[in-house]
Write an enzyme that holds these catalytic residues in place. Structure first.
Site: not given
Ligand SMILES: [Zn+2]
Length: 384
Positions: A91, A265, A303, A305, A308, A334
């Site tokens: 930015d 963003d 999910c 990640c 999870c 996550h």
């Molecule tokens: Zn997750």
């Protein structure tokens, strides 16, 4: 590879495409994690990559104050400094000057301000901001603009927009063209359609590689933001990327992709992750809530990640209750993974021509399973 954006499909106003840059290609629509001070907070670069993110944002204001743009340049640029060989958008510093810096003095040429870190005096102009982003080796440079305060009267918004358009022309003149690098102009004009249209008219002849829509998600509310997108986005050149700055909640992203925005963003997924809020396919959850203390189920089934696939809601709850640093790390991981999955799912739906149905099913799942206390979205003014 020259900088550009290719459209693969459109579904209503929504588009699926590929952004081509010197640092690699990026599938759009895309969400950029915010790497404020040369780091996406609580995440290693490998962890950020594992979420599916390809493009990250760096903040000129933070990096110019600490460690300093000269130092980053001497150490090989921001890509090398933060171990992010992929594209980086920076930015211009304008937003943080207004939101973080002490004692500001604005004039036609630029703004002088005091650092929020140590009170030292600094100056940003379109030329200085563009030069700093060059030193950082930003793949995408943003034009320097004034962040219009909200609320503001129509004449105040007009005056601010006109100043930003003069600064946009100076930013463009200061930009050093390099193969695979681009610079985006920023459309201003608050929630006034005629001012937004005049801003677009001022930017188009400058030949930017992309267009950002600034000055939204500052307190006007989602309905006014969507209305502004509805009138502004159709005015932008169809063959170039469109970036909605500082947005937003998952629901904001869905509504904005439906209205033709390609890039986003926001600090929400990272900031929320550090404060125990989880964005999931079942809505927003507060992991500090006692109802998770004995729950052996994963946070968001499906999910990918580590929070999870390898841990339970009870474990995440325990980490936050115990003040363990792994809690913010896993929940940031996550939330960023969820945001990337959300964008990937919308892109696939656009390519299939079924975005409206897909968006309806995402929203239905949020409504169906959000808890009574927990379906509270973060305020939409939260930004870097
Ligand atoms: Zn997750």
């Amino acid at each position: 590879m020259s900088f550009g954006w290719t459209r693969h499909a459109a579904d209503g106003a929504a588009r699926a495409g590929t952004l081509h840059t010197a640092h690699g290609d990026i599938a759009t629509p895309v969400f950029m994690p915010v790497g404020t001070a040369g780091t996406v907070k609580a995440m290693t670069a490998d962890a950020v990559r594992s979420t599916g993110a390809g493009l990250v944002l760096g903040n000129t204001y933070h990096l110019m104050l600490r460690p300093g743009a000269d130092r980053v340049a001497a150490l090989g640029g921001l890509h090398r400094f933060m171990d992010w060989p992929g594209p980086i958008l920076t930015d211009s510093g304008g937003f943080q000057v207004m939101s973080l810096a002490g004692l500001r003095k604005m004039d036609e040429d630029g703004v002088t301000f005091r650092s929020h870190l140590d009170g030292t005096s600094h100056r940003l102009t379109p030329e200085i901001s563009t030069a700093i982003q060059d030193q950082l080796d930003a793949t995408i440079t943003m034009a320097f603009d004034e962040c219009t305060p909200f609320p503001a009267t129509e004449p105040e918004v007009r005056k601010s927009m006109e100043l930003s358009m003069r600064w946009a022309a100076r930013s463009r003149a200061a930009f050093r063209p390099r193969t695979g690098y681009g610079q985006f102009g920023i459309v201003q004009g608050g929630v006034h359609p005629e001012l937004r249209a005049r801003s677009v008219d001022a930017l188009k002849p400058l030949g930017f590689e992309g267009y950002a829509i600034g000055g939204l998600a500052v307190g006007e509310g989602q309905a006014a933001m969507f209305a502004t997108l509805g009138s502004t986005v159709p005015l932008l050149p169809p063959g170039q990327p469109r970036y909605l700055m500082g947005v937003g909640t998952p629901d904001d992203l869905v509504g904005s992709v439906l209205r033709g925005v390609d890039m986003f963003d926001c600090v929400m997924p990272t900031r929320a992750g550090r404060t125990a809020r989880a964005y999931t396919s079942g809505g927003v959850l507060n992991m500090r809530n006692a109802r998770h203390s004995d729950d052996g189920a994963p946070l968001d089934p499906g999910c990918p990640c580590p929070g999870c696939t390898r841990h339970s809601r009870a474990y995440l709850h325990h980490l936050f209750r115990a003040g363990e640093i792994l809690g913010p790390m896993l929940l940031t991981w996550h939330n960023l993974t969820y945001y990337q999955s959300l964008m990937r799912g919308m892109r696939a739906a656009i390519l299939d021509g079924g975005l409206a149905e897909h968006a309806a099913s995402i929203r239905a799942a949020w409504r169906a399973s959000a808890g009574p206390v927990e379906d509270v979205l973060l305020p939409d003014q939260e930004r870097a």
